[in-house]
Structures are given as C-alpha cells and as structure tokens.
Design a protein around this motif. Structure first.
Motif, PDB file in Angstrom:
ATOM      1  N   ILE A   9       7.987   6.077  -2.779  1.00  0.00           N
ATOM      2  CA  ILE A   9       7.928   4.679  -2.353  1.00  0.00           C
ATOM      3  C   ILE A   9       9.154   3.950  -2.887  1.00  0.00           C
ATOM      4  O   ILE A   9       9.429   3.991  -4.085  1.00  0.00           O
ATOM      5  CB  ILE A   9       6.646   3.987  -2.869  1.00  0.00           C
ATOM      6  CG1 ILE A   9       5.412   4.744  -2.392  1.00  0.00           C
ATOM      7  CG2 ILE A   9       6.592   2.537  -2.420  1.00  0.00           C
ATOM      8  CD1 ILE A   9       4.128   4.271  -3.023  1.00  0.00           C
ATOM      9  N   SER A  13       8.374  -2.485  -2.384  1.00  0.00           N
ATOM     10  CA  SER A  13       7.431  -2.274  -1.290  1.00  0.00           C
ATOM     11  C   SER A  13       6.050  -2.683  -1.750  1.00  0.00           C
ATOM     12  O   SER A  13       5.733  -2.614  -2.934  1.00  0.00           O
ATOM     13  CB  SER A  13       7.423  -0.807  -0.847  1.00  0.00           C
ATOM     14  OG  SER A  13       8.590  -0.526  -0.123  1.00  0.00           O
ATOM     15  N   ILE A  35       8.004   6.199   1.916  1.00  0.00           N
ATOM     16  CA  ILE A  35       8.005   4.798   2.335  1.00  0.00           C
ATOM     17  C   ILE A  35       9.243   4.146   1.739  1.00  0.00           C
ATOM     18  O   ILE A  35       9.466   4.216   0.533  1.00  0.00           O
ATOM     19  CB  ILE A  35       6.719   4.080   1.866  1.00  0.00           C
ATOM     20  CG1 ILE A  35       5.491   4.755   2.498  1.00  0.00           C
ATOM     21  CG2 ILE A  35       6.775   2.592   2.189  1.00  0.00           C
ATOM     22  CD1 ILE A  35       4.169   4.269   1.952  1.00  0.00           C
ATOM     23  N   THR A  39       9.109  -2.493   2.158  1.00  0.00           N
ATOM     24  CA  THR A  39       8.201  -2.209   3.269  1.00  0.00           C
ATOM     25  C   THR A  39       6.794  -2.649   2.889  1.00  0.00           C
ATOM     26  O   THR A  39       6.370  -2.480   1.743  1.00  0.00           O
ATOM     27  CB  THR A  39       8.248  -0.708   3.630  1.00  0.00           C
ATOM     28  OG1 THR A  39       9.511  -0.449   4.248  1.00  0.00           O
ATOM     29  CG2 THR A  39       7.130  -0.302   4.560  1.00  0.00           C
ATOM     30  N   VAL A  41       2.789  -2.191   3.724  1.00  0.00           N
ATOM     31  CA  VAL A  41       1.757  -1.370   4.360  1.00  0.00           C
ATOM     32  C   VAL A  41       0.425  -2.049   4.092  1.00  0.00           C
ATOM     33  O   VAL A  41       0.003  -2.180   2.948  1.00  0.00           O
ATOM     34  CB  VAL A  41       1.759   0.075   3.810  1.00  0.00           C
ATOM     35  CG1 VAL A  41       0.641   0.894   4.445  1.00  0.00           C
ATOM     36  CG2 VAL A  41       3.114   0.738   4.035  1.00  0.00           C
ATOM     37  N   ILE A  56       8.673   6.503   6.636  1.00  0.00           N
ATOM     38  CA  ILE A  56       8.696   5.107   7.045  1.00  0.00           C
ATOM     39  C   ILE A  56       9.909   4.466   6.397  1.00  0.00           C
ATOM     40  O   ILE A  56      10.112   4.583   5.191  1.00  0.00           O
ATOM     41  CB  ILE A  56       7.396   4.390   6.636  1.00  0.00           C
ATOM     42  CG1 ILE A  56       6.206   5.062   7.328  1.00  0.00           C
ATOM     43  CG2 ILE A  56       7.463   2.902   6.972  1.00  0.00           C
ATOM     44  CD1 ILE A  56       4.862   4.544   6.905  1.00  0.00           C
TER      45      ILE A  56
END
Length: 150
Positions: A9, A13, A35, A39, A41, A56
């Motif tokens: 990650i 994020s 990820i 970002t 989620v 992602i």
C-alpha cells in the motif's frame, strides 16, 4: 495490518473496513494486491487475487462494494451432465487499474481487464474488457458512454 500480511500500500492511501478477500486454503490470496499512493478504497470491496495480481494505481477512488475478480472458467456446454472426469478448467488473469481511476459503487471488474488512466467506471457496471484512458464507461457489460479527457 494489511501491510503485515503482504499487501503493498502506497503512502497516504485510505483503506476503509471491512474488506473482503477471497478465501482459499493453502494458497496466497493477498500478496498479489498492490495499492498505489493517495488511493481511497471504500468499505466492503472484494479482492479475489488467487494465482494472479491486482494492481491499483495512484490517486484512485474505489467505491463501496466494488468486486475485483481475477479468475474465471471455461464454458463446458456440450454433454454437461454426462461428464465423469472432466471439470471446468479455472484460469486466472491480472487486473490493472491505472492512475486516477474512479470506480463507482458496486462495479464488478473481471479478470484480464486493464482500466486506463483518468477513466471512470459508473456504479453497478460490469467491466469485461479493457477500458481506454480518459473515458466514462457504464452498463452491463460496460461500454463507452463518453470521452472525459481530451
């Protein structure tokens, strides 16, 4: 916690809980997930990345109850009920979500799909094939609605 089990990650994020990971005994299911940075989620997102990868990108927005499904099987129609030994063969393909993508609530992203930079997937869509950069797609199956980035 996700980093400790092998999910990569990026910085800044935000991952909302709960998340859903495909369960399969004896196989790695979360180490294929990456990820990017900045970002978001949302909750109840499903990641099924057994024997494949889900990547992602950076600055993406993933809505609640989005499902990433990296596996499928062949269609066996002829003599379906008479089969003894043959079963449907499962195969896996990666999913790639490029930078700046927005995926709306309840969308389903199927195996082998790449979603191009700055694209939007409308809520409830089923993405069965690659999405070009800078377009809005929607529907079942998802089709181009309009170009959003010139």
């Amino acid at each position: 916690m996700l980093r400790t089990i092998g999910v990569r990650i990026g910085a800044r994020s935000h991952i909302s809980s709960p998340l859903v990971f495909e369960q399969s005994l004896g196989e790695e299911t979360v180490r294929g997930l990456t990820i990017g940075y900045q970002t978001f989620v949302n909750s109840e997102v499903r990641f099924a990345c057994r024997n494949s990868r889900i990547a992602i990108g950076n600055r993406c927005m993933i809505g609640p109850r989005v499902s990433f499904e990296t596996s499928t099987h062949n269609l066996v129609i002829e003599d379906f009920h008479d089969r003894v030994d043959e079963t449907r063969l499962t195969f896996h393909r990666d999913i790639v979500v490029r930078d700046g993508v927005w995926i709306g609530v309840g969308a389903i992203i199927l195996c082998g799909v790449t979603i191009g930079e700055q694209s939007i997937v409308a809520a409830g869509s089923v993405v069965t094939r690659d999405v070009e950069a800078g377009i809005l797609v929607g529907g079942v199956p998802a089709r181009m609605i309009r170009r959003i980035v010139a």
